[in-house]
Design a protein around this motif. Structure first.
Motif, PDB file in Angstrom:
ATOM      1  N   VAL A 184     -30.076 -68.508 -30.259  1.00  0.00           N
ATOM      2  CA  VAL A 184     -30.903 -67.363 -29.849  1.00  0.00           C
ATOM      3  C   VAL A 184     -30.654 -67.048 -28.382  1.00  0.00           C
ATOM      4  CG1 VAL A 184     -33.269 -66.535 -29.523  1.00  0.00           C
ATOM      5  CG2 VAL A 184     -32.704 -67.901 -31.528  1.00  0.00           C
ATOM      6  N   LEU A 185     -30.411 -65.778 -28.100  1.00  0.00           N
ATOM      7  CA  LEU A 185     -30.248 -65.322 -26.727  1.00  0.00           C
ATOM      8  C   LEU A 185     -31.489 -64.505 -26.357  1.00  0.00           C
ATOM      9  CD1 LEU A 185     -27.093 -63.747 -25.196  1.00  0.00           C
ATOM     10  CD2 LEU A 185     -29.215 -62.511 -25.034  1.00  0.00           C
ATOM     11  N   THR A 186     -32.101 -64.838 -25.232  1.00  0.00           N
ATOM     12  CA  THR A 186     -33.288 -64.105 -24.783  1.00  0.00           C
ATOM     13  C   THR A 186     -32.990 -63.553 -23.404  1.00  0.00           C
ATOM     14  OG1 THR A 186     -34.756 -65.535 -26.050  1.00  0.00           O
ATOM     15  CG2 THR A 186     -35.749 -64.344 -24.233  1.00  0.00           C
ATOM     16  N   LEU A 187     -33.324 -62.282 -23.171  1.00  0.00           N
ATOM     17  CA  LEU A 187     -33.019 -61.731 -21.845  1.00  0.00           C
ATOM     18  C   LEU A 187     -34.066 -60.730 -21.381  1.00  0.00           C
ATOM     19  CD1 LEU A 187     -31.793 -58.640 -22.269  1.00  0.00           C
ATOM     20  CD2 LEU A 187     -29.735 -59.874 -22.823  1.00  0.00           C
ATOM     21  N   THR A 188     -34.050 -60.495 -20.061  1.00  0.00           N
ATOM     22  CA  THR A 188     -34.857 -59.423 -19.489  1.00  0.00           C
ATOM     23  C   THR A 188     -34.084 -58.767 -18.354  1.00  0.00           C
ATOM     24  OG1 THR A 188     -36.975 -58.769 -18.526  1.00  0.00           O
ATOM     25  CG2 THR A 188     -36.088 -60.876 -17.778  1.00  0.00           C
ATOM     26  N   PHE A 189     -34.264 -57.457 -18.228  1.00  0.00           N
ATOM     27  CA  PHE A 189     -33.790 -56.775 -17.017  1.00  0.00           C
ATOM     28  C   PHE A 189     -34.957 -55.986 -16.421  1.00  0.00           C
ATOM     29  CE2 PHE A 189     -31.988 -54.821 -20.851  1.00  0.00           C
ATOM     30  CZ  PHE A 189     -32.679 -53.616 -20.909  1.00  0.00           C
ATOM     31  N   GLY A 190     -36.176 -56.477 -16.723  1.00  0.00           N
ATOM     32  CA  GLY A 190     -37.363 -55.882 -16.138  1.00  0.00           C
ATOM     33  C   GLY A 190     -38.050 -54.877 -17.044  1.00  0.00           C
ATOM     34  N   GLN A 191     -37.620 -54.814 -18.314  1.00  0.00           N
ATOM     35  CA  GLN A 191     -38.234 -53.901 -19.283  1.00  0.00           C
ATOM     36  C   GLN A 191     -38.764 -54.714 -20.462  1.00  0.00           C
ATOM     37  OE1 GLN A 191     -38.399 -50.433 -18.948  1.00  0.00           O
ATOM     38  NE2 GLN A 191     -37.573 -50.737 -16.893  1.00  0.00           N
ATOM     39  N   GLY A 192     -39.362 -55.852 -20.185  1.00  0.00           N
ATOM     40  CA  GLY A 192     -39.837 -56.722 -21.256  1.00  0.00           C
ATOM     41  C   GLY A 192     -38.818 -57.813 -21.551  1.00  0.00           C
ATOM     42  N   THR A 193     -39.216 -58.739 -22.437  1.00  0.00           N
ATOM     43  CA  THR A 193     -38.358 -59.872 -22.784  1.00  0.00           C
ATOM     44  C   THR A 193     -37.999 -59.775 -24.265  1.00  0.00           C
ATOM     45  OG1 THR A 193     -39.344 -61.242 -21.078  1.00  0.00           O
ATOM     46  CG2 THR A 193     -38.322 -62.410 -22.908  1.00  0.00           C
ATOM     47  N   ASP A 194     -36.701 -59.721 -24.548  1.00  0.00           N
ATOM     48  CA  ASP A 194     -36.221 -59.512 -25.916  1.00  0.00           C
ATOM     49  C   ASP A 194     -35.316 -60.665 -26.359  1.00  0.00           C
ATOM     50  OD1 ASP A 194     -37.507 -57.022 -25.980  1.00  0.00           O
ATOM     51  OD2 ASP A 194     -35.767 -56.005 -25.127  1.00  0.00           O
ATOM     52  N   SER A 195     -35.372 -61.007 -27.640  1.00  0.00           N
ATOM     53  CA  SER A 195     -34.531 -62.096 -28.171  1.00  0.00           C
ATOM     54  C   SER A 195     -33.597 -61.600 -29.276  1.00  0.00           C
ATOM     55  CB  SER A 195     -35.400 -63.215 -28.741  1.00  0.00           C
ATOM     56  OG  SER A 195     -36.081 -63.889 -27.721  1.00  0.00           O
ATOM     57  N   PHE A 196     -32.416 -62.201 -29.317  1.00  0.00           N
ATOM     58  CA  PHE A 196     -31.359 -61.854 -30.276  1.00  0.00           C
ATOM     59  C   PHE A 196     -30.912 -63.128 -30.979  1.00  0.00           C
ATOM     60  CE2 PHE A 196     -31.407 -59.087 -26.696  1.00  0.00           C
ATOM     61  CZ  PHE A 196     -31.093 -57.817 -27.150  1.00  0.00           C
ATOM     62  N   THR A 197     -30.630 -63.030 -32.259  1.00  0.00           N
ATOM     63  CA  THR A 197     -30.141 -64.206 -32.997  1.00  0.00           C
ATOM     64  C   THR A 197     -28.669 -63.994 -33.325  1.00  0.00           C
ATOM     65  OG1 THR A 197     -32.339 -64.494 -33.920  1.00  0.00           O
ATOM     66  CG2 THR A 197     -30.554 -65.662 -35.035  1.00  0.00           C
ATOM     67  N   LEU A 198     -27.882 -65.056 -33.150  1.00  0.00           N
ATOM     68  CA  LEU A 198     -26.444 -64.953 -33.429  1.00  0.00           C
ATOM     69  C   LEU A 198     -26.206 -64.889 -34.924  1.00  0.00           C
ATOM     70  CD1 LEU A 198     -23.490 -64.991 -32.490  1.00  0.00           C
ATOM     71  CD2 LEU A 198     -23.612 -67.499 -32.489  1.00  0.00           C
ATOM     72  N   ASP A 199     -25.587 -63.784 -35.356  1.00  0.00           N
ATOM     73  CA  ASP A 199     -25.120 -63.664 -36.735  1.00  0.00           C
ATOM     74  C   ASP A 199     -23.689 -64.186 -36.729  1.00  0.00           C
ATOM     75  OD1 ASP A 199     -23.909 -62.802 -39.080  1.00  0.00           O
ATOM     76  OD2 ASP A 199     -25.085 -60.958 -39.183  1.00  0.00           O
TER      77      ASP A 199
END
Ligand code: F6P
Length: 335
Positions: free
Chosen positions: A170-185
């Motif tokens: 799982v990759l989680t990131l923010t650039f100041g517009q909230g915190t979002d997570s992505f799962t590796l397919d």
């Protein structure tokens, strides 16, 4: 059914909305590529001969594992020579690495493999990264002189994130517009947005701390944890549960996923160093991710993101997660 949003598509949208520029988007793509490579290597484990000690120490005086060294190389290979980062700083390297493009707009910092003690037991580990703007007057005449460019408070970060190599990647990131997570397919070899706009409740009944350090803690932390342990019979009037994965990435991921508090306080054992966790590689990126999800992050007396760094490898006391709990810890430190 709505189309899944890939990381590439997400970044294109963020560039269109002018939340990030092309350079930052390219850096994130490369970080995600490096993460896939590390995930693959980690998953190979003993089959790939990547477990165990590397036989050398890092700048922190810690024995490096083979995967620490390999992951560091993978990160550097992905980011060096792209023209978007002027220098790279890693928890595993004493001095920044100059990329040969001093006019590039960004600086990248990373802890290539967090939670190293989990490697050999097949437990979760991670990568933490952040991106700072290159200051106008940066001196890149030598790796040593480049350190000054990195000494910016966490509030200056343009992007922060982590990758958790757990039962899924799982990759989680923010650039100041909230915190979002992505799962590796793994089939498509791309990250897919799976949890947008994460939120951390202000209250919780779960905490994470290495209890074996209890006798070394300072009075405010001791008081706080004693009250949690007293549960229903104490001043808090409710029972608390405890979890400790021993990899900050996994513990913070749990806080982002279902709330809680994570702490690695300065104590009598690590006081001479200023704490255990590193401000630039661990505390700052995690603090921003947590704040962007509505949580709080402090060293007990000051917001982590406001700390003006004095050293690249500076250590710091860390308390983060549910905002009411972090406030309470702040009050105990004031008293
Ligand atoms: O970076 C240090 C780290 O591995 C963190 O990821 C983790 O939270 C902590 O150390 C674990 O420390 P301990 O060995 O005291 O449990």
């Amino acid at each position: 059914m709505a189309q899944p949003i890939s990381l590439s598509r997400y970044l294109t949208r963020a560039v269109e909305a002018q939340h990030i520029d092309q350079s930052l988007a390219r850096l994130v793509e490369q970080l995600a590529r490096a993460a896939q490579h590390i995930a693959h290597t980690v998953a190979g484990g003993a089959l790939y001969g990547v477990l165990g000690e590397a036989g050398q120490e890092n700048i922190q005086g810690e024995a490096q594992k083979k995967l620490d060294v390999l992951s560091n190389d993978i990160m550097i290979n992905a980011l060096d020579g792209m023209g978007d980062a002027a220098a790279l700083a890693s928890e595993e390297m004493e001095w920044p690495l100059l990329t040969g493009t001093p006019q590039a707009p960004y600086l990248v910092l990373f802890d290539p493999l967090d939670g190293s003690s989990n490697i050999d037991i097949n437990a979760p580990i991670g990568t933490i990264f952040s991106i700072l703007p290159r200051p106008q007057n940066a001196d890149f005449s030598s790796p040593q002189s480049a350190v000054g460019a990195f000494l910016q408070a966490g509030t200056a970060q343009r992007l922060a994130g982590y990758v958790l190599y757990g039962s899924s990647t799982v990759l989680t990131l923010t650039f100041g517009q909230g915190t979002d997570s992505f799962t590796l397919d793994r089939g498509r070899a791309e990250f897919i947005l799976t949890q947008a706009q994460r939120r951390i409740d202000a209250d919780t009944a779960e905490f994470a701390i290495n209890m074996s350090n209890q006798r070394h803690w300072e009075a405010p932390v001791r008081r706080y944890i004693d009250e949690l342990l007293a549960g229903k019979t104490g001043v808090r009037g409710k029972d608390f549960n405890m979890r400790w994965v021993a990899a900050m990435v996994a513990d913070v991921h749990r806080v982002l996923s279902r709330g809680g508090v994570f702490m690695y306080p300065k104590d009598a054992k690590n006081a001479a160093k200023g704490g255990k966790l590193r401000l630039m590689y661990e505390a700052n990126p995690m603090a921003w991710l947590v704040e962007q999800a509505g949580g709080a992050a402090s060293n007990g007396t000051q917001r982590i993101l406001d700390i003006e760094p004095e050293k690249l490898h500076q250590r710091v006391s860390v308390m983060l997660g549910a905002s009411h709990e972090i406030q309470r810890l702040g009050q105990y430190h004031q008293q």
